[in-house]
Design an enzyme around this catalytic site. Structure first.
Site, PDB file in Angstrom:
ATOM      1  N   SER A   1       0.813  -1.216   0.000  1.00 36.71           N
ATOM      2  CA  SER A   1       0.000   0.000   0.000  1.00 36.71           C
ATOM      3  C   SER A   1       0.844   1.262   0.000  1.00 36.71           C
ATOM      4  CB  SER A   1      -0.928   0.021   1.221  1.00 36.71           C
ATOM      5  OG  SER A   1      -0.171  -0.001   2.414  1.00 36.71           O
TER       6      SER A   1
ATOM      7  N   HIS B   1      -2.733  -3.096  -5.710  1.00 32.45           N
ATOM      8  CA  HIS B   1      -3.059  -2.625  -4.373  1.00 32.45           C
ATOM      9  C   HIS B   1      -4.561  -2.724  -4.135  1.00 32.45           C
ATOM     10  CE1 HIS B   1      -3.556   0.925  -1.403  1.00 32.45           C
ATOM     11  NE2 HIS B   1      -3.460  -0.215  -0.755  1.00 32.45           N
TER      12      HIS B   1
ATOM     13  N   GLU C   1      -5.719  -0.696  -7.341  1.00 35.13           N
ATOM     14  CA  GLU C   1      -4.777   0.131  -8.089  1.00 35.13           C
ATOM     15  C   GLU C   1      -3.755  -0.779  -8.774  1.00 35.13           C
ATOM     16  OE1 GLU C   1      -4.628   4.233  -5.447  1.00 35.13           O
ATOM     17  OE2 GLU C   1      -3.399   2.530  -4.804  1.00 35.13           O
TER      18      GLU C   1
ATOM     19  N   ASN D   1      -3.944   6.659  -1.432  1.00 40.13           N
ATOM     20  CA  ASN D   1      -3.258   6.966  -0.176  1.00 40.13           C
ATOM     21  C   ASN D   1      -2.497   8.284  -0.235  1.00 40.13           C
ATOM     22  OD1 ASN D   1      -4.192   4.819   1.289  1.00 40.13           O
ATOM     23  ND2 ASN D   1      -2.401   3.532   0.960  1.00 40.13           N
TER      24      ASN D   1
END
Length: 285
Positions: free
Chosen positions: A121, A142, A154, A192
């Site tokens: 991540s 991800h 992702e 993120n």
């Protein structure tokens, strides 16, 4: 059912790995899941069977489909059993050195045409791939927690990822019912990179604005249209998971907003991790 006879490998059957394996077997893929011991592997299998049974109880899945899905999952403690997989997804501890060591082994074991994907991540996919002699087949996939419920994955292109590897990972994401998006290997990728500093700011506001946890969450749900307040979201993700990801991104970017606020670090150190520990910003039964 999948469009091809691809076999998927999953390394690690913790919360993320078991969720990814569940997605694969539900989608019709023969899946080999490796844990460090068979006992841990059986625990992962039990977790998958439990969640599939819950879907049966809710009328979302037929019993026969559940049994068939569980039957497509093979548990092993041997990496060698991944040798004939077409794509292997790594979901082990979120630390660079163990991931690099694993990818060295996967490169040795798996067929040259197999795609090797990491579920990291916050770590650099390029750095993970750099220890292999065939970085072109290494990509990021991800998933978001909980993987069976969160629709996004992702697909991360590292510096040397081949177009074929990226597209094969993207296709798998689609086949298992996710909404994949493509991005390049930058710290935090897409979600993120945006979400971690935003959540950090929300936690700082708790002290600066002297607002309660409940009122902050209400402010963001009713005022900004968020489906869940930031404190509830942090509890769901896991305070420790957020702090670890924030620290990893801060190490790369050195942007102050990326650093986890002291309040979150203190909570993580105290074991107040959110839902999984029974207490975080809120208390859970």
């Amino acid at each position: 059912m999948p469009k091809s006879n691809q076999k998927v490998g999953v390394v690690g059957l913790g919360a993320m790995g078991s969720g990814i394996a569940q997605l694969c077997v539900e989608a019709g893929f023969e899946t080999v899941a490796r844990e460090v011991t068979l006992e841990l592997g059986e625990k992962g299998l039990d977790r998958i069977a439990y969640f599939l049974t819950r879907k049966v109880q809710k009328g979302q899945l037929e019993e026969a489909a559940r049994d068939a899905a569980v039957g497509r999952l093979t548990i092993t403690a041997e990496l060698a059993d991944l040798a004939d997989c077409d794509i292997v997804i790594e979901a082990i501890v979120e630390e660079l050195a163990p991931k690099q060591e694993l990818f060295r082994e996967l490169e040795r074991i798996c067929r040259p045409e197999a795609v090797l994907a990491t579920n990291t991540s916050a770590l650099s996919v390029t750095e993970i791939a750099s220890v292999t002699s065939s970085p072109g087949r290494v990509v990021g996939m991800h998933f978001f927690n909980p993987a069976p419920l969160m629709p996004l994955v992702e697909i991360v292109r590292a510096e040397l990822s081949s177009d074929e590897a990226v597209e094969r990972a993207f296709e798998l994401g689609t086949q298992i019912g996710k909404h994949p998006i493509r991005c390049n290997d930058t710290p935090g990728f897409v979600v993120n990179r945006v979400l971690i500093p935003l959540l950090n700011d929300c936690v700082r506001v708790l002290d600066e604005a002297r607002v309660t946890v409940e009122d902050l969450d209400a402010g963001m749900t009713h005022g900004a249209g968020w489906p869940m307040g930031p404190c509830a979201l942090l509890d769901l993700v896991g305070i420790d998971v957020h702090v670890h990801a924030a620290e990893a991104i801060w190490e790369k970017l050195r942007e102050p907003r990326m650093a986890a606020p002291p309040r979150l670090v203190a909570m993580a150190n105290a074991g107040l991790l959110g839902r999984k520990s029974g207490r975080g910003f809120y208390t859970y039964d």
